[in-house]
Each structure stands twice: as C-alpha cells, then as structure tokens.
Enzyme design. Structure first.
Site, PDB file in Angstrom:
ATOM      1  CE1 TYR A  14      31.998  22.166  64.157  1.00 15.15           C
ATOM      2  CE2 TYR A  14      29.823  22.257  63.612  1.00 15.15           C
ATOM      3  CZ  TYR A  14      30.895  22.122  64.274  1.00 15.15           C
ATOM      4  OH  TYR A  14      29.926  22.552  65.580  1.00 15.15           O
ATOM      5  CG  PHE A  74      29.557  36.972  56.655  1.00 12.82           C
ATOM      6  CD1 PHE A  74      30.519  36.996  55.948  1.00 12.82           C
ATOM      7  CD2 PHE A  74      29.069  36.454  58.107  1.00 12.82           C
ATOM      8  CE1 PHE A  74      31.460  37.574  56.952  1.00 12.82           C
ATOM      9  CE2 PHE A  74      30.237  36.828  58.701  1.00 12.82           C
ATOM     10  CZ  PHE A  74      31.325  37.423  57.726  1.00 12.82           C
ATOM     11  NE  ARG A  81      23.337  28.586  60.162  1.00 12.95           N
ATOM     12  CZ  ARG A  81      23.205  28.286  58.965  1.00 12.95           C
ATOM     13  NH1 ARG A  81      21.868  27.932  58.342  1.00 12.95           N
ATOM     14  NH2 ARG A  81      23.977  28.426  58.035  1.00 12.95           N
ATOM     15  N   GLY A 141      30.274  26.979  51.405  1.00 14.45           N
ATOM     16  CA  GLY A 141      30.112  25.780  52.725  1.00 14.45           C
ATOM     17  C   GLY A 141      29.000  26.043  53.193  1.00 14.45           C
TER      18      GLY A 141
END
Length: 176
Positions: A14, A74, A81, A141
């Site tokens: 991505y 997770f 973020r 990832g």
C-alpha cells in the site's frame, strides 16, 4: 514527526504504491512541465466513512460503539497514528489545488495518538462507551508509529489541522 524529505522505506505494498504515484507525478512534471503536488495524508476519518468496512480503525470502533461489538486491537495497542478529520483534509486539498507548490506535502496533526489512547478518548465522548478490546497478534507490515510534520503545509500552504480528535469523534458519532 516525519518530514517530507525523510527517506521512504515502505513496509507494505500500500505504502509503496503511494510512493510510486509520487514518482509518476514527478516524472510528468519533468517531462511535460505539469505542476503536481502530492498530499501525504495522516489517518483520515470522518462522517460518512463506512463503520462496517475493513479499513479505518476510527470508523470501525465508532461502529462498535453503536452495535456494542467488541473491538479488536492488533498488537499491544501502543502503535501510534496521526489522525486527521476529513474536513481538515478537504481544506488542505482546496488550498493545494490553487497553490504553485510542487512535491509532497504532509497533511496531519503532527501528533501521535496510540490506539489505546484512541479507545480512551472514544470512551470519553461516546455515551455508551466502547467494550473492552480483545487483543490479536500484530499484523505483518503494520507501521508501528506514524506522525507527520506539517511544517511545509503550514508555511507554504497556510494550512494546519484544526479539528481535534475528541471533536472529530463527536462529529463522527453524531452522524451514525
């Protein structure tokens, strides 16, 4: 916070795809004199985002507030973020469309918020609150920390994010 000139080392397809798109913009600029700007968004969220889809943890967790479902975190939840509300992103896009600016420009708040802090803030603004999360293994990832330096956007576009996470969450929940 990460500036635009920090070396790119994508951890997932991505991110590599987004970086490739910037390369195409730069190529067209060199070959055809086309003015291009690439806005690098933080984690965008906001009204009308699908709370029942696969992406956007803010939307998913807000959907869980409504349905009472248990959220899944997770990893350990300490990953961070840079959440930015969609109306701020729209404002940045409009300014960039009229600017002579070229190259990448970060569009984010410039502050890290962990997934656990997101849950805490959501519990402060949501009347029903969010169920205690279940923890699952970290996904391969996944970027451990993401925070954007918005100095270029501020200095060259005259833009800065104005919607704080708490207010953005209130707006999102009001639309559900």
């Amino acid at each position: 916070p990460t500036p635009e000139d920090y070396p790119i080392r994508a951890l997932a397809p991505y991110g590599q795809g987004k970086y490739a798109a910037e390369g195409y913009c730069e190529l067209y600029s060199r070959l055809h004199g086309l003015s291009t700007v690439s806005l690098r968004y933080g984690n965008v969220y906001g009204p009308r985002q699908d709370p029942y889809g696969e992406g956007g943890v803010v939307a998913i967790f807000c959907g869980h507030v409504v349905t009472g479902a248990t959220p899944t975190v997770f990893g350990d939840g300490r990953q961070t973020r840079d959440w930015v509300e969609v109306s701020d992103v729209v404002a940045a896009n409009l300014l960039a469309a009229d600017a002579e600016l070229t190259g990448p420009v970060n569009v984010g708040h410039g502050r890290e918020t962990s997934v656990l802090e997101l849950i805490e803030t959501l519990n402060e603004v949501a009347p029903a609150g969010l169920a205690a999360p279940e923890f699952a293994p970290e996904r391969p990832g996944e970027v451990p920390d993401s925070c954007l330096d918005g100095s270029r956007a501020r200095d060259e576009l005259g833009w800065a994010a104005t919607v704080e996470l708490r207010e953005g969450l209130r707006r999102f929940l009001a639309g559900l």
